[in-house]
Write an enzyme that holds these catalytic residues in place. Structure first.
Site, PDB file in Angstrom:
ATOM      1  CG  ASP A  24     -97.625 -22.472 -90.268  1.00 59.16           C
ATOM      2  OD1 ASP A  24     -97.567 -21.247 -90.039  1.00 59.16           O
ATOM      3  OD2 ASP A  24     -97.123 -22.998 -91.277  1.00 59.16           O
TER       4      ASP A  24
ATOM      5  CG  MET B 249     -80.159 -33.917 -71.700  1.00 65.04           C
ATOM      6  SD  MET B 249     -78.384 -33.695 -71.953  1.00 65.04           S
ATOM      7  CE  MET B 249     -78.157 -32.112 -71.197  1.00 65.04           C
ATOM      8  CB  CYS B 250     -83.282 -36.940 -77.442  1.00 63.39           C
ATOM      9  SG  CYS B 250     -84.831 -36.863 -76.571  1.00 63.39           S
ATOM     10  CG  HIS B 251     -78.954 -41.338 -76.530  1.00 62.18           C
ATOM     11  ND1 HIS B 251     -79.642 -41.279 -75.342  1.00 62.18           N
ATOM     12  CD2 HIS B 251     -77.652 -41.478 -76.207  1.00 62.18           C
ATOM     13  CE1 HIS B 251     -78.795 -41.378 -74.330  1.00 62.18           C
ATOM     14  NE2 HIS B 251     -77.574 -41.500 -74.831  1.00 62.18           N
TER      15      HIS B 251
ATOM     16  CG  MET C 108     -88.229 -37.784 -75.105  1.00 62.35           C
ATOM     17  SD  MET C 108     -89.546 -36.900 -74.225  1.00 62.35           S
ATOM     18  CE  MET C 108     -89.424 -35.277 -74.941  1.00 62.35           C
ATOM     19  CD  GLU C 109     -86.866 -40.256 -80.200  1.00 63.58           C
ATOM     20  OE1 GLU C 109     -85.670 -39.963 -80.129  1.00 63.58           O
ATOM     21  OE2 GLU C 109     -87.482 -40.746 -79.224  1.00 63.58           O
TER      22      GLU C 109
END
Length: 158
Positions: free
Chosen positions: A127, A74-76, A112-113
């Site tokens: 990793d 749902m992120c733009h 969110m970014e």
């Protein structure tokens, strides 16, 4: 409380931002990866067999911030104007702390970014180091500060 990502039927939807005003927005997120003393020394001395762990983590975190809308449904999509990832090695407590800052002038925030950028940076450290020691722990991922938009300034009390 009405959830903005749900329509009247309770179905998920992308929130419309067409009526919002564009403002300068900045978000800062942090997270930690806990490592053995041996692994911290290898990272500090650039002796990890896969290469320069922090440089690769930095690049991956910046790339992840730019690609957040492809990962979080749902992120733009945003035109990122600036993003940085930094690391601080805290040997006496056994962790590396990553910080991601993201800047945009737009109609929706960049929290969110920043959170995605910091998380991916930490995952890359895992990793690149897992061949040496799989006993690492990623945690404490959190939003530290955000500015801009209707809700204004948020600062986490640490």
């Amino acid at each position: 409380m009405k959830l903005s990502h749900l329509n009247e039927q309770g179905d998920a939807r992308m929130v419309s931002i067409d009526e919002k005003k564009a403002t300068k927005r900045v978000a800062l997120a942090k997270g930690k990866i806990y490592l053995s003393p041996e692994l911290l020394n290898l990272i500090t001395n650039h002796k990890v067999p896969k290469g320069d762990v922090l440089s690769v983590g930095r690049i991956a975190g910046i790339m992840a911030a730019k690609e957040t809308s492809h990962l979080i449904p749902m992120c733009h999509p945003l035109l990122i104007e600036g993003s940085s990832v930094t690391f601080e090695i805290i040997k006496d407590k056994g962790y590396v702390e990553a910080t991601c800052e993201v800047k945009v002038s737009g109609k929706t925030g960049v929290e969110m970014e920043a959170l995605t950028g910091v998380t991916v940076a930490l995952l890359v450290i895992y990793d690149m180091c897992k061949a040496v020691d799989k006993n690492m722990l990623i945690g404490d991922v959190r939003l530290i500060k955000k500015t801009g938009g209707k809700s204004g300034v948020y600062e986490r009390e640490e």
